[in-house]
Design a protein around this motif. Structure first.
Motif, PDB file in Angstrom:
ATOM      1  N   THR A  12       0.820  -1.218   0.000  1.00  0.00           N
ATOM      2  CA  THR A  12       0.000   0.000   0.000  1.00  0.00           C
ATOM      3  C   THR A  12       0.855   1.270   0.000  1.00  0.00           C
ATOM      4  N   ALA A  16       1.254   3.749  -3.233  1.00  0.00           N
ATOM      5  CA  ALA A  16       0.898   5.172  -3.191  1.00  0.00           C
ATOM      6  C   ALA A  16       2.081   6.034  -3.627  1.00  0.00           C
ATOM      7  N   SER A 158      -4.462   6.155  -5.086  1.00  0.00           N
ATOM      8  CA  SER A 158      -3.810   6.708  -3.894  1.00  0.00           C
ATOM      9  C   SER A 158      -2.847   7.819  -4.254  1.00  0.00           C
ATOM     10  N   GLY A 287      -6.891   5.698   2.606  1.00  0.00           N
ATOM     11  CA  GLY A 287      -5.896   4.843   3.247  1.00  0.00           C
ATOM     12  C   GLY A 287      -6.539   3.677   3.981  1.00  0.00           C
ATOM     13  N   LEU A 290      -7.744   1.140   1.369  1.00  0.00           N
ATOM     14  CA  LEU A 290      -6.643   0.379   0.782  1.00  0.00           C
ATOM     15  C   LEU A 290      -6.081  -0.639   1.770  1.00  0.00           C
TER      16      LEU A 290
END
Length: 314
Positions: A12, A16, A158, A287, A290
């Motif tokens: 993640t 991003a 993201s 966030g 995700l």
């Protein structure tokens, strides 16, 4: 599969970061973002920090983190190794873009070349990360053609929301920046829903009879457990989540995505400070989405090794 938090943070955070680098490189190369010194310094620093945090987190899942460097040697056959090489190589154009951005009077041609190279390397790295999972034929939920689009869409969504938040904090946003973020979030949600539908409709391919070699048409059941205590395979590959709990978490992911989308839409039409506040609020919401989405990606995955530990199908 066991959803290790280090791998969740890795995929993640780095996703991003690469998504943000992709947009910064692309928009700066074509003059669609401000050349402001402070904006460039801050945004690229955040992108590289996210990438670095993610890569460092990935080593915590290794039995011997000090041997992580050996992964770079198998790039001819391993997507994990290719990802390591690509992620390290991405620092070169990204740092060059950073330096050129912050250097007064730097050649626009150099910035354009560095920006496009950063875009390509960020894209390649995320593709390599996705291929680590999508090429594993031993896990039905990962060996799916939508895994690559999911990883790309999540990284872009993201990165787009982070970019928009930074642009509005520095008061350098353009109207189409918000539209890009909204489109990226919508696309990521739709692709993820399509992925869930795909793995739900795809029936398990293997049975206990296949695993033991006793024949596909033979009814095979486990008579006795293979171990008296939990072993590594059971801990790492035997993790499972109840369907009703998975459904609840899927709904939570969709709710968090919708909250993010609503915040972005409101911000698109809100004036000044309100636009900034709603955009910044969209960052933790996305966030959360995700994080849960990636946890489910691992928790819902069933390895064929579970056929030797009581699972009838995989």
């Amino acid at each position: 599969m066991h959803p290790a938090y280090s791998v969740i943070l890795f995929t993640t955070a780095s996703g991003a970061g690469y998504g943000l680098l992709f947009l910064l490189g692309l928009l700066r190369a074509f003059g669609l973002v401000t050349p402001d010194w402070w904006f460039g310094a801050t945004s690229i620093f955040i992108a590289l920090a996210l990438v670095t945090i993610g890569l460092l987190a990935s080593t915590f899942h290794l039995g011997h983190p000090e041997r992580a460097w050996r992964a770079f040697s198998q790039w001819r056959s391993s997507w994990l190794s290719r990802e390591g090489v690509a992620s390290a190589a991405t620092y070169i154009p990204a740092l060059l873009l950073w330096i050129a951005w912050l250097t007064p009077g730097a050649s626009e041609q150099l910035i354009k070349i560095a920006g496009i190279a950063t875009v390509l390397m960020a894209l390649i790295t995320v593709c390599c990360t996705a291929k680590i999972y999508s090429t594993l034929i031993t896990i039905r939920q990962w060996n799916n053609r939508l895994v690559l689009p999911v990883y790309l869409a999540m990284a872009l969504a993201s990165g787009a929301v982070l970019f928009l938040a930074l642009a509005r904090l520095f008061a350098y946003d353009l109207p189409f920046h918000g539209l890009v973020a909204i489109a990226a979030v919508v696309s990521a949600l739709l692709i993820k829903i399509a992925y869930w539908l795909s793995i739900d409709r795809r029936a398990p391919r293997h049975t206990m009879a296949d695993a033991t070699g006793l024949g596909r048409d033979t009814r095979v059941r486990q008579w006795e457990v293979p171990h008296t205590a939990e072993n590594f395979v059971m801990k790492e590959m035997g993790y499972s989540i109840a369907r009703k709990h998975a459904e609840k978490l899927r709904k939570l992911v969709m709710i968090a995505f919708l909250v993010t989308l609503i915040a972005l839409v409101i911000a698109q039409f809100a004036p000044g400070l309100w636009a900034t506040l709603f955009t910044v609020a969209a960052v933790p919401s996305l966030g959360l989405a995700l994080g849960i989405e990636r946890w489910l990606f691992f928790a819902e995955a069933q390895h064929v090794a579970t056929l030797f530990y009581g699972a009838e199908r995989a």
